[in-house]
Scaffold this motif. Structure first.
Motif, PDB file in Angstrom:
ATOM      1  N   SER A 135       0.808  -1.224   0.000  1.00  0.00           N
ATOM      2  CA  SER A 135       0.000   0.000   0.000  1.00  0.00           C
ATOM      3  C   SER A 135       0.837   1.267   0.000  1.00  0.00           C
ATOM      4  CB  SER A 135      -0.949   0.007   1.192  1.00  0.00           C
ATOM      5  OG  SER A 135      -0.226   0.037   2.404  1.00  0.00           O
ATOM      6  N   TYR A 136       2.131   1.159   0.199  1.00  0.00           N
ATOM      7  CA  TYR A 136       3.014   2.324   0.253  1.00  0.00           C
ATOM      8  C   TYR A 136       3.612   2.678  -1.104  1.00  0.00           C
ATOM      9  CZ  TYR A 136       2.577   1.313   5.161  1.00  0.00           C
ATOM     10  OH  TYR A 136       2.051   1.076   6.406  1.00  0.00           O
ATOM     11  N   PHE A 137       3.318   1.908  -2.122  1.00  0.00           N
ATOM     12  CA  PHE A 137       4.034   2.082  -3.382  1.00  0.00           C
ATOM     13  C   PHE A 137       3.221   2.723  -4.502  1.00  0.00           C
ATOM     14  CE2 PHE A 137       5.742  -1.852  -1.336  1.00  0.00           C
ATOM     15  CZ  PHE A 137       6.865  -1.254  -0.807  1.00  0.00           C
ATOM     16  N   GLU A 138       1.988   2.320  -4.663  1.00  0.00           N
ATOM     17  CA  GLU A 138       1.188   2.812  -5.799  1.00  0.00           C
ATOM     18  C   GLU A 138      -0.289   2.586  -5.499  1.00  0.00           C
ATOM     19  OE1 GLU A 138       0.545   4.612  -9.289  1.00  0.00           O
ATOM     20  OE2 GLU A 138       2.584   4.130  -8.696  1.00  0.00           O
ATOM     21  N   ASP A 139      -1.121   3.515  -5.932  1.00  0.00           N
ATOM     22  CA  ASP A 139      -2.565   3.332  -5.809  1.00  0.00           C
ATOM     23  C   ASP A 139      -3.043   2.503  -6.996  1.00  0.00           C
ATOM     24  OD1 ASP A 139      -2.793   4.884  -3.521  1.00  0.00           O
ATOM     25  OD2 ASP A 139      -3.036   6.716  -4.676  1.00  0.00           O
ATOM     26  N   ALA A 140      -3.902   1.551  -6.731  1.00  0.00           N
ATOM     27  CA  ALA A 140      -4.423   0.710  -7.809  1.00  0.00           C
ATOM     28  C   ALA A 140      -5.878   0.360  -7.528  1.00  0.00           C
ATOM     29  CB  ALA A 140      -3.594  -0.564  -7.939  1.00  0.00           C
ATOM     30  N   SER A 141      -6.731   0.660  -8.478  1.00  0.00           N
ATOM     31  CA  SER A 141      -8.159   0.340  -8.354  1.00  0.00           C
ATOM     32  C   SER A 141      -8.437  -0.955  -9.108  1.00  0.00           C
ATOM     33  CB  SER A 141      -8.989   1.473  -8.949  1.00  0.00           C
ATOM     34  OG  SER A 141      -8.754   1.553 -10.344  1.00  0.00           O
ATOM     35  N   PHE A 142      -9.610  -1.538  -8.829  1.00  0.00           N
ATOM     36  CA  PHE A 142     -10.010  -2.723  -9.594  1.00  0.00           C
ATOM     37  C   PHE A 142     -10.049  -2.394 -11.075  1.00  0.00           C
ATOM     38  CE2 PHE A 142     -12.127  -4.091  -5.523  1.00  0.00           C
ATOM     39  CZ  PHE A 142     -11.327  -5.201  -5.328  1.00  0.00           C
ATOM     40  N   GLY A 143     -10.464  -1.159 -11.394  1.00  0.00           N
ATOM     41  CA  GLY A 143     -10.561  -0.728 -12.791  1.00  0.00           C
ATOM     42  C   GLY A 143      -9.219  -0.641 -13.491  1.00  0.00           C
ATOM     43  N   LYS A 155       1.059  12.956  -0.842  1.00  0.00           N
ATOM     44  CA  LYS A 155      -0.144  13.770  -0.837  1.00  0.00           C
ATOM     45  C   LYS A 155      -0.722  13.728   0.567  1.00  0.00           C
ATOM     46  CE  LYS A 155      -1.238  12.718  -5.666  1.00  0.00           C
ATOM     47  NZ  LYS A 155       0.007  13.073  -6.130  1.00  0.00           N
ATOM     48  N   SER A 156      -1.105  14.890   1.084  1.00  0.00           N
ATOM     49  CA  SER A 156      -1.575  14.941   2.457  1.00  0.00           C
ATOM     50  C   SER A 156      -2.693  15.957   2.625  1.00  0.00           C
ATOM     51  CB  SER A 156      -0.411  15.301   3.387  1.00  0.00           C
ATOM     52  OG  SER A 156      -0.875  15.581   4.679  1.00  0.00           O
ATOM     53  N   PRO A 157      -3.907  15.493   2.889  1.00  0.00           N
ATOM     54  CA  PRO A 157      -4.987  16.427   3.208  1.00  0.00           C
ATOM     55  C   PRO A 157      -4.658  17.267   4.447  1.00  0.00           C
ATOM     56  CG  PRO A 157      -5.877  14.254   2.720  1.00  0.00           C
ATOM     57  CD  PRO A 157      -4.378  14.114   2.796  1.00  0.00           C
ATOM     58  N   PHE A 158      -3.935  16.691   5.397  1.00  0.00           N
ATOM     59  CA  PHE A 158      -3.532  17.439   6.591  1.00  0.00           C
ATOM     60  C   PHE A 158      -2.669  18.638   6.214  1.00  0.00           C
ATOM     61  CE2 PHE A 158      -0.072  18.270   9.592  1.00  0.00           C
ATOM     62  CZ  PHE A 158      -0.809  18.823  10.627  1.00  0.00           C
ATOM     63  N   LEU A 159      -1.738  18.457   5.290  1.00  0.00           N
ATOM     64  CA  LEU A 159      -0.860  19.573   4.913  1.00  0.00           C
ATOM     65  C   LEU A 159      -1.630  20.689   4.208  1.00  0.00           C
ATOM     66  CD1 LEU A 159       2.477  17.833   3.882  1.00  0.00           C
ATOM     67  CD2 LEU A 159       1.915  19.066   5.997  1.00  0.00           C
ATOM     68  N   LEU A 160      -2.728  20.368   3.547  1.00  0.00           N
ATOM     69  CA  LEU A 160      -3.563  21.423   2.954  1.00  0.00           C
ATOM     70  C   LEU A 160      -4.189  22.270   4.064  1.00  0.00           C
ATOM     71  CD1 LEU A 160      -4.686  22.737   0.414  1.00  0.00           C
ATOM     72  CD2 LEU A 160      -6.574  21.100   0.509  1.00  0.00           C
ATOM     73  N   ILE A 161      -4.597  21.607   5.138  1.00  0.00           N
ATOM     74  CA  ILE A 161      -5.124  22.337   6.293  1.00  0.00           C
ATOM     75  C   ILE A 161      -4.018  23.197   6.898  1.00  0.00           C
ATOM     76  CG2 ILE A 161      -6.026  22.063   8.655  1.00  0.00           C
ATOM     77  CD1 ILE A 161      -7.478  19.516   7.563  1.00  0.00           C
TER      78      ILE A 161
END
Length: 185
Positions: free
Chosen positions: A31-39, A94-100
């Motif tokens: 889970s730390y390397f790449e995002d992958a969807s079923f699609g 990418k971090s939603p926290f850092l946007l805050i």
């Protein structure tokens, strides 16, 4: 890393279904390397099979459709190793926290406080998962151990930074919330 390479990476550790590949890429050790969807996973697996990089076998299941189990071939293993020898893309974070945090001066201090506490809790959970994994899996795979230790070091540093500098972020919000003194006439 492409989804194609991610599938090959996961399969290089053992046979898996598309569902198991997805689970490994979102919750497991990959889970730390790449995002992958079923699609994206299933089309990648179909192309890999068509190119002879993986094989697929069907395993019957009681009361369900047969499940497809994928295995990496020697050609797939060679391609995977070859892909790792290419210059890698820069790491992404990418971090939603850092946007805050970036917008702290525009937010109430209590929002910043809650965001800091949520982020610390998330990091502590990640750290717990990595250390539990380390203790439960007396893993003899040196690359897995090194990667896990790297993750633990990153999480510890992140947590220490949040603890040490969190109040400074709250102060940004507090300072912005204070009314400016009236100008002397």
């Amino acid at each position: 890393m492409s989804v194609r390479s991610l599938c090959l990476a996961i399969l290089s550790f053992g046979d898996a279904t598309g569902y198991e590949i997805r689970k490994e890429s979102t919750e497991g050790r990959f889970s730390y390397f790449e995002d992958a969807s079923f699609g994206s996973i299933y089309p990648a697996l179909a192309r890999l099979e068509a190119e002879g990089m993986v094989t697929v076998r069907e395993e019957p299941q009681a009361g369900k459709p047969a499940r497809k189990v994928y295995s990496i071939t020697e050609a797939g293993r060679t391609e995977f190793i070859s892909s790792l020898c290419e210059p890698q893309a820069p790491d992404t974070f990418k971090s939603p926290f850092l946007l805050i945090a970036l917008n702290a001066a525009q937010l109430p201090p209590d929002v910043i406080r809650r965001a800091l506490e949520r982020r610390k809790a998330q990091v502590q959970e990640e750290l717990r998962l990595l250390t539990d994994c380390e203790q439960q899996q007396q893993c003899s795979h040196p690359g897995s151990s090194w990667t896990r230790e790297y993750g633990i070091a990153c999480m510890k540093f992140t947590l220490a930074h949040l603890e040490e500098h969190g109040e400074a972020l709250i102060k940004i919000a507090e300072d912005a919330a204070r009314p400016l003194p009236a100008a002397a006439e």
